[in-house]
Motif scaffolding. Structure first.
Motif, PDB file in Angstrom:
ATOM      1  N   ARG A  91     -21.231 -35.450 -17.374  1.00  0.00           N
ATOM      2  CA  ARG A  91     -19.979 -35.064 -16.715  1.00  0.00           C
ATOM      3  C   ARG A  91     -20.196 -34.610 -15.268  1.00  0.00           C
ATOM      4  O   ARG A  91     -19.247 -34.447 -14.522  1.00  0.00           O
ATOM      5  CB  ARG A  91     -19.283 -33.953 -17.503  1.00  0.00           C
ATOM      6  CG  ARG A  91     -18.883 -34.422 -18.895  1.00  0.00           C
ATOM      7  CD  ARG A  91     -17.808 -33.568 -19.467  1.00  0.00           C
ATOM      8  NE  ARG A  91     -16.557 -33.763 -18.777  1.00  0.00           N
ATOM      9  CZ  ARG A  91     -15.605 -32.847 -18.696  1.00  0.00           C
ATOM     10  NH1 ARG A  91     -15.788 -31.676 -19.252  1.00  0.00           N
ATOM     11  NH2 ARG A  91     -14.489 -33.089 -18.064  1.00  0.00           N
ATOM     12  N   LYS A 125     -12.894 -35.476 -25.993  1.00  0.00           N
ATOM     13  CA  LYS A 125     -12.442 -36.427 -24.979  1.00  0.00           C
ATOM     14  C   LYS A 125     -11.391 -37.370 -25.576  1.00  0.00           C
ATOM     15  O   LYS A 125     -10.350 -37.624 -24.978  1.00  0.00           O
ATOM     16  CB  LYS A 125     -13.660 -37.249 -24.518  1.00  0.00           C
ATOM     17  CG  LYS A 125     -13.803 -37.396 -23.043  1.00  0.00           C
ATOM     18  CD  LYS A 125     -15.165 -37.991 -22.766  1.00  0.00           C
ATOM     19  CE  LYS A 125     -15.145 -38.876 -21.560  1.00  0.00           C
ATOM     20  NZ  LYS A 125     -16.435 -39.538 -21.356  1.00  0.00           N
ATOM     21  N   GLU A 126     -11.708 -37.842 -26.796  1.00  0.00           N
ATOM     22  CA  GLU A 126     -10.764 -38.729 -27.490  1.00  0.00           C
ATOM     23  C   GLU A 126      -9.496 -37.972 -27.852  1.00  0.00           C
ATOM     24  O   GLU A 126      -8.392 -38.515 -27.797  1.00  0.00           O
ATOM     25  CB  GLU A 126     -11.412 -39.291 -28.760  1.00  0.00           C
ATOM     26  CG  GLU A 126     -12.419 -40.389 -28.468  1.00  0.00           C
ATOM     27  CD  GLU A 126     -13.182 -40.820 -29.706  1.00  0.00           C
ATOM     28  OE1 GLU A 126     -12.750 -40.519 -30.826  1.00  0.00           O
ATOM     29  OE2 GLU A 126     -14.249 -41.447 -29.521  1.00  0.00           O
ATOM     30  N   LYS A 167      -2.660 -37.146 -24.389  1.00  0.00           N
ATOM     31  CA  LYS A 167      -1.984 -37.657 -23.185  1.00  0.00           C
ATOM     32  C   LYS A 167      -0.945 -38.718 -23.536  1.00  0.00           C
ATOM     33  O   LYS A 167       0.077 -38.846 -22.875  1.00  0.00           O
ATOM     34  CB  LYS A 167      -3.021 -38.251 -22.214  1.00  0.00           C
ATOM     35  CG  LYS A 167      -3.753 -37.192 -21.406  1.00  0.00           C
ATOM     36  CD  LYS A 167      -4.823 -37.825 -20.529  1.00  0.00           C
ATOM     37  CE  LYS A 167      -5.583 -36.733 -19.780  1.00  0.00           C
ATOM     38  NZ  LYS A 167      -6.795 -37.264 -19.137  1.00  0.00           N
ATOM     39  N   ASN A 168      -1.265 -39.477 -24.592  1.00  0.00           N
ATOM     40  CA  ASN A 168      -0.339 -40.537 -25.012  1.00  0.00           C
ATOM     41  C   ASN A 168       0.692 -40.038 -26.026  1.00  0.00           C
ATOM     42  O   ASN A 168       1.558 -40.797 -26.450  1.00  0.00           O
ATOM     43  CB  ASN A 168      -1.124 -41.706 -25.615  1.00  0.00           C
ATOM     44  CG  ASN A 168      -1.980 -42.390 -24.569  1.00  0.00           C
ATOM     45  OD1 ASN A 168      -1.559 -42.553 -23.425  1.00  0.00           O
ATOM     46  ND2 ASN A 168      -3.193 -42.754 -24.948  1.00  0.00           N
ATOM     47  N   ASN A 225     -14.433 -35.784 -31.266  1.00  0.00           N
ATOM     48  CA  ASN A 225     -14.750 -35.911 -29.840  1.00  0.00           C
ATOM     49  C   ASN A 225     -13.556 -35.384 -29.029  1.00  0.00           C
ATOM     50  O   ASN A 225     -12.484 -35.996 -29.032  1.00  0.00           O
ATOM     51  CB  ASN A 225     -15.037 -37.377 -29.506  1.00  0.00           C
ATOM     52  CG  ASN A 225     -15.497 -37.559 -28.072  1.00  0.00           C
ATOM     53  OD1 ASN A 225     -15.164 -36.757 -27.196  1.00  0.00           O
ATOM     54  ND2 ASN A 225     -16.268 -38.612 -27.828  1.00  0.00           N
ATOM     55  N   GLU A 275      -6.246 -28.575 -20.057  1.00  0.00           N
ATOM     56  CA  GLU A 275      -5.687 -29.917 -19.838  1.00  0.00           C
ATOM     57  C   GLU A 275      -4.440 -30.135 -20.693  1.00  0.00           C
ATOM     58  O   GLU A 275      -3.450 -30.704 -20.237  1.00  0.00           O
ATOM     59  CB  GLU A 275      -6.743 -30.998 -20.142  1.00  0.00           C
ATOM     60  CG  GLU A 275      -7.921 -31.006 -19.184  1.00  0.00           C
ATOM     61  CD  GLU A 275      -7.504 -31.204 -17.737  1.00  0.00           C
ATOM     62  OE1 GLU A 275      -6.662 -32.076 -17.468  1.00  0.00           O
ATOM     63  OE2 GLU A 275      -8.007 -30.463 -16.862  1.00  0.00           O
ATOM     64  N   HIS A 279     -19.194 -32.459 -24.237  1.00  0.00           N
ATOM     65  CA  HIS A 279     -18.255 -33.391 -23.573  1.00  0.00           C
ATOM     66  C   HIS A 279     -17.114 -32.616 -22.902  1.00  0.00           C
ATOM     67  O   HIS A 279     -16.981 -32.655 -21.690  1.00  0.00           O
ATOM     68  CB  HIS A 279     -17.679 -34.447 -24.522  1.00  0.00           C
ATOM     69  CG  HIS A 279     -18.712 -35.305 -25.163  1.00  0.00           C
ATOM     70  ND1 HIS A 279     -19.309 -36.336 -24.489  1.00  0.00           N
ATOM     71  CD2 HIS A 279     -19.276 -35.276 -26.400  1.00  0.00           C
ATOM     72  CE1 HIS A 279     -20.188 -36.927 -25.286  1.00  0.00           C
ATOM     73  NE2 HIS A 279     -20.195 -36.300 -26.445  1.00  0.00           N
ATOM     74  N   LEU A 328      -8.180 -35.503 -26.213  1.00  0.00           N
ATOM     75  CA  LEU A 328      -7.375 -35.332 -24.994  1.00  0.00           C
ATOM     76  C   LEU A 328      -6.668 -36.638 -24.626  1.00  0.00           C
ATOM     77  O   LEU A 328      -5.473 -36.627 -24.284  1.00  0.00           O
ATOM     78  CB  LEU A 328      -8.257 -34.843 -23.840  1.00  0.00           C
ATOM     79  CG  LEU A 328      -7.562 -34.587 -22.515  1.00  0.00           C
ATOM     80  CD1 LEU A 328      -6.445 -33.551 -22.654  1.00  0.00           C
ATOM     81  CD2 LEU A 328      -8.552 -34.120 -21.454  1.00  0.00           C
ATOM     82  N   ASP A 329      -7.390 -37.746 -24.712  1.00  0.00           N
ATOM     83  CA  ASP A 329      -6.768 -39.047 -24.418  1.00  0.00           C
ATOM     84  C   ASP A 329      -5.599 -39.295 -25.352  1.00  0.00           C
ATOM     85  O   ASP A 329      -4.540 -39.766 -24.937  1.00  0.00           O
ATOM     86  CB  ASP A 329      -7.797 -40.183 -24.570  1.00  0.00           C
ATOM     87  CG  ASP A 329      -8.804 -40.182 -23.428  1.00  0.00           C
ATOM     88  OD1 ASP A 329      -8.502 -39.560 -22.385  1.00  0.00           O
ATOM     89  OD2 ASP A 329      -9.885 -40.777 -23.588  1.00  0.00           O
ATOM     90  N   HIS A 330      -5.794 -38.961 -26.632  1.00  0.00           N
ATOM     91  CA  HIS A 330      -4.732 -39.153 -27.625  1.00  0.00           C
ATOM     92  C   HIS A 330      -3.533 -38.254 -27.303  1.00  0.00           C
ATOM     93  O   HIS A 330      -2.386 -38.693 -27.393  1.00  0.00           O
ATOM     94  CB  HIS A 330      -5.267 -38.847 -29.027  1.00  0.00           C
ATOM     95  CG  HIS A 330      -4.248 -39.044 -30.102  1.00  0.00           C
ATOM     96  ND1 HIS A 330      -3.924 -40.280 -30.607  1.00  0.00           N
ATOM     97  CD2 HIS A 330      -3.451 -38.151 -30.753  1.00  0.00           C
ATOM     98  CE1 HIS A 330      -2.983 -40.146 -31.529  1.00  0.00           C
ATOM     99  NE2 HIS A 330      -2.673 -38.866 -31.639  1.00  0.00           N
TER     100      HIS A 330
END
Lengths: 145, 213
Positions: B193, A42-43, A49-50, A40, A75, A66, A45-47
């Motif tokens: 989205r 999205k996941e 970011k951290n 995924n 991003e 997504h 990208l979130d990962h």
């Protein structure tokens, strides 16, 4: 081939689970990389970011629901100017058509699928070596498409 | 006189059923959605939201077989997340279709969405040009009409939501004088989205809104 001591960290993003696992295994076993795989984006990208400075290479599929590969790359690039971003696709891509998109997103390379795992490991290794060289010679230089 | 009256009655029923079904939201599992696909008539320009590619393929393979074999339609599939060889494989595996025969005679057309909507010199309307050409082929091949499904994923890949909305809203909800029934397909992950307003504008504009679970 890089030794495990170097343990270059790679993020692999592909919405097809089988492909993500296949690439992860090949890069880990044959290339000695440390790979985190995501299906995924999205996941992923979130990962990222951290863990902004964790990865040397991000290898992502181009067409994913997504968040598409181009948006993901944009991003990630906002967060880290140095990370090497490679896109891949099973679709026959006319790179002329996408050249401006790739330039705008500062994509470092494009890999046409199908690609043998052996060749993929060689390609990734080359990018790691090349980007290490780039950062030592000029931190602002970036490979052109 | 009775025959003429029946024809007029049928035409009135057909027109009123178009009005009655307009904008009717339908949601359900793959079996229910398959039934919805079977119930579509020429003229309908619908929107379909699918949850994942496996579910889409299940419905797609079955209905393309029906469109080509039972309805004698020309069928177009515009793919985004699956390569054309992969779509062929799925149609063969699940629908047991004679792909080579239909592609050779020109009654099955598989097309890449990026070429169709993004990188063609005709821009987003390149698919409409293709559809118009295929509608002519319908007549030449003696087909009963045309069925098409097109994935809109390429607009999300290139982050061209404004262009997507302007393109979609420029098309009619009902294809007048065209023997075409069509579905604009959206992966749920893409559709979600968009803003609520954008989603509603698309739903309202299409003839029928079908959401697959």
């Amino acid at each position: 081939m890089l030794s495990r001591d170097n343990c270059v960290k790679v993020m692999v993003v592909d919405d097809e689970n089988d492909i993500a696992i296949l690439i992860k295994k090949a890069l880990e076993i044959e290339g000695g990389f440390d790979v985190d795989d995501f299906t995924n984006p999205k996941e992923a990208l979130d990962h990222f970011k951290n863990n902004v400075h964790k990865y040397k290479i991000v290898l992502s599929d181009l067409r994913m629901p997504h968040i598409g590969g181009l948006e993901l790359a944009k991003e990630i690039r906002k967060l880290n100017e140095q990370v090497c971003i490679l896109l891949m696709s099973a679709f026959e891509i006319d790179q002329q058509d996408l050249a401006s998109e790739f330039r705008a997103t500062k994509i470092d390379g494009f890999i046409q699928k199908p690609v043998s795992m052996k060749n993929l490991v060689i390609l990734i290794t080359q990018f790691v070596v090349s980007s290490s060289h780039d950062t030592t010679t000029s931190s602002s230089s970036r490979k052109q498409q | 006189l009775n025959i003429i009256n029946n024809e007029i009655q049928q035409q009135q029923q057909s027109a009123s059923s178009f009005t009655a079904n307009r904008g009717r939201p339908v949601s359900g599992d793959s079996q229910m959605i398959l039934q919805q696909l079977q119930d579509t008539k020429h003229g309908e320009h619908n929107i379909l939201i699918y949850p994942d590619l496996d579910t889409l393929n299940e419905v797609m393979a079955t209905h393309y077989k029906e469109a080509l074999e039972d309805r004698n339609e020309l069928a177009l599939f515009v793919t985004h997340y699956q390569t054309i060889p992969y779509v062929r494989k799925k149609l063969l595996e699940r629908g047991e279709l004679d792909i080579a025969k239909y592609e050779q005679e020109g009654s099955l057309v598989l097309y890449d969405s990026v070429k169709g909507y993004q990188t063609s010199s005709q821009g987003v309307y390149s698919i409409m040009a293709l559809i118009n050409m295929l509608i002519e082929r319908v007549k030449k091949l003696g087909k009963s009409g045309m069925f098409g499904m097109a994935d809109m994923g390429s607009f999300f890949l290139f982050q061209r939501i404004e262009q997507l909305l302007s393109y979609e809203l420029s098309l009619p909800s009902i294809w007048d004088n065209m023997k075409l029934r069509s579905f604009c397909m959206y992966h749920e992950g893409d559709f979600s989205r968009m803003t609520e307003q954008e989603r509603q504008a698309l739903i309202d504009h299409h003839y029928k809104y079908i959401k697959m679970h």
